[in-house]
Design a protein around this motif. Structure first.
Motif, short mmCIF file in Angstrom:
data_model
loop_
_atom_site.label_atom_id
_atom_site.label_comp_id
_atom_site.label_asym_id
_atom_site.label_seq_id
_atom_site.Cartn_x
_atom_site.Cartn_y
_atom_site.Cartn_z
N SER A 49 -1.81 13.70 -23.16
CA SER A 49 -2.12 14.93 -22.26
C SER A 49 -1.13 15.46 -21.26
O SER A 49 -0.10 14.64 -21.07
N GLY A 99 -0.80 15.51 -18.27
CA GLY A 99 -0.67 14.66 -17.03
C GLY A 99 -0.05 13.27 -17.46
O GLY A 99 0.82 12.75 -16.73
N LYS A 145 3.67 13.78 -18.20
CA LYS A 145 4.47 14.10 -16.62
C LYS A 145 4.83 12.65 -16.37
O LYS A 145 6.07 12.38 -16.02
N GLU A 186 8.21 19.88 -8.00
CA GLU A 186 6.87 20.22 -8.23
C GLU A 186 6.27 18.96 -9.16
O GLU A 186 5.53 19.47 -10.00
N SER A 225 2.16 19.33 -9.83
CA SER A 225 1.43 20.74 -10.13
C SER A 225 0.73 20.64 -11.50
O SER A 225 1.31 19.94 -12.42
N GLY A 226 -0.63 20.85 -11.60
CA GLY A 226 -1.21 20.76 -12.86
C GLY A 226 -2.08 19.65 -13.16
O GLY A 226 -2.64 19.36 -13.95
N LEU A 227 -1.97 18.66 -12.17
CA LEU A 227 -2.83 17.33 -12.03
C LEU A 227 -3.89 17.45 -11.46
O LEU A 227 -3.92 18.02 -10.58
N ASP A 228 -4.71 16.71 -12.08
CA ASP A 228 -6.20 16.60 -11.44
C ASP A 228 -6.01 15.99 -10.29
O ASP A 228 -4.98 15.16 -9.80
N PRO A 229 -6.93 16.08 -9.11
CA PRO A 229 -6.73 15.46 -7.81
C PRO A 229 -6.63 13.82 -7.83
O PRO A 229 -5.81 13.54 -7.01
N VAL A 230 -7.03 13.30 -8.76
CA VAL A 230 -6.99 11.61 -8.67
C VAL A 230 -5.71 11.18 -9.20
O VAL A 230 -4.83 10.59 -8.55
N GLY A 231 -5.09 11.85 -10.47
CA GLY A 231 -3.59 12.00 -10.54
C GLY A 231 -2.88 12.16 -10.05
O GLY A 231 -1.97 11.44 -9.74
N ARG A 232 -3.04 13.31 -9.07
CA ARG A 232 -2.08 13.95 -7.83
C ARG A 232 -1.95 12.58 -7.15
O ARG A 232 -0.77 12.48 -6.80
N ASP A 233 -3.08 12.22 -6.33
CA ASP A 233 -3.08 11.43 -5.52
C ASP A 233 -2.22 9.88 -6.04
O ASP A 233 -1.46 9.26 -5.20
N GLN A 263 -7.62 11.97 6.72
CA GLN A 263 -9.05 12.04 6.82
C GLN A 263 -9.66 10.83 7.50
O GLN A 263 -10.60 11.09 8.23
N ASN A 276 -7.48 15.81 -16.30
CA ASN A 276 -6.29 16.01 -17.21
C ASN A 276 -6.46 15.25 -18.52
O ASN A 276 -7.22 14.10 -18.59
N GLU A 288 -4.92 27.47 -15.38
CA GLU A 288 -4.06 26.71 -14.18
C GLU A 288 -2.92 27.76 -13.71
O GLU A 288 -1.84 27.27 -13.46
#
Lengths: 287, 268
Positions: free
Chosen positions: A151, A153, A156, A175, A178-186, A275, B39, B163
């Motif tokens: 995929s 992600g 990447k 960047e 960019s394009g990753l879901d929130p879990v993947g991004r974190d 948070q 993803n 996206e």
């Protein structure tokens, strides 16, 4: 040492003779270890052009960049005085959409391509690949797979692993989330932060995500219309500067803090950076 | 009337595990639907199936009531515009002007009308000053704005934003969101693929995908607070709601703060 920009201008040549000025009078100093920097600014402000000067992919039209002691300017490049390979190994640059640069039959071959190119033995490179595939949040079972069936992600992560395998001192990512879901991004941001903190490397991230800047950055650079307009603390940037003028946005956490303060008609003593901090502060608000 | 009907659609690349399985979804004309998912959940594959870039293994897709097949695909592509995540893959012109013109030429739009549309939509995405520039003089985000102008200029009934805002700065993203709102008011059918709840909340309905299957479909405001569904698909709730849920875990009793957090999450 580190990376030093001295009065750097850069012009892209176009059909029209006057070209297009992408960097104007950049003066900037980055330490070779221990920094965690985010680079932000509107699209077209010169961010990608700036980082491409950090590993000598671009040469300043005027001025110079000192990369770990190698002076990059028009003259030194023309006279071929500089060995570029060591620079590219020490300053690893991950482009926007690195996933499009995968080309090998297997993930393993893709990861070890870079290190082998810089003289690391296949055995040693494979050993590194096995460690690094875990660092980027995948596992060893990926090494034998074709990169093309992954995929976006996952691709990447594989391409970032390829740069990490070269063991750069300074890691620059354009960047990366960019394009990753929130879990993947974190997860990935945590990877970069760990590389910075545990290995004491300098990490530079280009992003449009103000939340990333606010949560992680120790230092933030803002580009605007080819100029470097801010170099300093992220909290000061978002609380004291006219960020709208630079087409930036207030991070969600800070926006929420303001809204709560507004409602309570009383500012908090300190502004929360995470948070969890805001949560603790809310627990102390009287009913 | 239905813009898009997807019936029992499954898809897989070669011999691998299925990317999409048993997808059933109907999108009405004028509706704005968001597709959320982790993803690799199959979001982009779904959009490629709708415009016929990929062919479903089983099942049927209808666009404006016409079944998608090799005979109808060219006509259907004139009804559906798509903006992808990576602008480099969609920049076809030598200059910005040529690039916006490309889709219009395919539609055989008369020259005068074409000139007018190019200027109108370049202005809309704030790229009027760049019409004579070549792609390499543009940043990733600027190319993306050009790609959006090119699709808007084609004036299709259905527009898919895959996206499309992930490369944009905050100002550019807001501009695209405003454009989406305007398209809705013009009665266009919109499909947005995204990872952010903020964008999803603007739409009427949300479809959550997980590992190639539809996990949940619902009214956007209902999905917004469905922590379990969102977490299952690697997504996150909006910040005020995340804090509200965390506070509730701790027997927090300040109703004033709780109400405030709830209101703020809806007002995004």
């Amino acid at each position: 040492m580190g990376i030093k920009f001295k009065r750097v201008d850069f012009k892209y040549q176009g059909f029209d003779e006057k070209g297009y000025l992408a960097l104007s009078n950049i003066n900037l100093s980055i330490k070779p270890t221990g920094e965690f920097i985010t680079l932000i600014g509107e699209t077209g402000s010169g961010k990608s052009t700036l980082v491409q000067h950090m590993n000598a992919l671009l040469t300043p039209s005027s001025g110079e960049v000192d990369i770990l002691g190698a002076i990059i300017n028009q003259e030194s490049i023309k006279k071929k005085k500089i060995r570029l390979n060591p620079i590219r190994q020490k300053v690893g640059l991950v482009f926007q959409f690195p996933e499009y640069q995968l080309f090998e039959e297997t993930v393993l071959k893709d990861i070890i391509f870079g290190p082998k190119n810089y003289g690391v033995s296949e055995q040693e490179a494979t050993k590194r690949a096995k460690e690094i595939i875990n660092i980027v949040g995948l596992n060893e079972s990926y090494l034998s797979r074709s990169p093309f069936n992954l995929s976006g992600g996952e691709k990447k992560r594989v391409s970032i692993a390829g740069i990490l395998a070269m063991d750069p001192d300074i890691l620059i990512l354009d960047e990366p989330t960019s394009g990753l879901d929130p879990v993947g991004r974190d997860e990935l941001l945590k990877v970069f932060f760990d590389i910075h903190e545990k290995l004491n490397k300098t990490v530079i991230i280009i992003t449009h995500d103000m939340n990333t800047v606010y949560h992680y950055a120790k230092r933030v650079l803002v580009m605007r219309d080819s100029y470097l307009v801010y170099d300093g603390d992220p909290v000061d940037l978002f609380t004291k500067k006219n960020i709208e003028h630079w087409n930036l946005d207030t991070p969600d956490l800070l926006k929420l803090t303001y809204e709560i303060e507004d409602h309570l008609k009383k500012p908090f003593k300190i502004r929360p950076r995470t948070q969890a901090q805001l949560l603790e502060m809310l627990k102390e608000v009287e009913a | 009337m239905n813009s898009i009907e997807i019936k029992d659609v499954s898809f897989q690349y070669q011999s691998n595990t299925p990317v999409l399985q048993d997808i059933n979804l109907t999108i009405k004309k004028g509706e704005w639907v968001t597709i959320l998912g982790h993803n690799g959940s199959g979001k982009s594959t779904l959009s490629k199936l709708i415009i016929g870039l990929l062919k479903a293994k089983t099942g049927q897709i209808l666009v404006n009531g016409i079944e998608l097949n090799p005979e109808t695909v060219q006509d259907i592509r004139q009804k559906v515009g798509i903006v992808f995540q990576n602008p480099d893959n969609q920049f076809v012109g030598v200059t910005v002007r040529d690039d916006i013109a490309f889709g219009l030429e395919n539609l055989q739009v008369p020259r005068e009308d074409m000139v007018e549309r190019i200027e109108k939509y370049a202005k809309k995405v704030n790229m009027s000053d760049f019409l004579n520039k070549e792609p390499h003089a543009l940043s990733g985000g600027q190319k993306q704005r050009v790609a959006i102008a090119g699709i808007l200029a084609m004036n299709t009934d259905i527009i898919i934003f895959d996206e499309a805002t992930s490369m944009l700065d905050p100002k550019g993203r807001n501009m695209v969101l405003d454009t989406m709102k305007q398209l809705r008011s013009e009665g266009k059918t919109i499909i947005t693929i995204t990872h952010t709840m903020k964008e999803a909340l603007l739409s009427d309905r949300i479809v959550v995908l997980k590992q190639g299957r539809i996990l949940k479909v619902g009214n956007s405001k209902d999905i917004l607070k469905d922590k379990e569904t969102l977490e299952k698909s690697n997504l996150e709730m909006l910040l005020p709601l995340r804090i509200l849920y965390d506070l509730e875990q701790t027997n927090y009793s300040n109703e004033r703060i709780k109400n405030l957090l709830w209101e703020l999450s809806l007002s995004v």
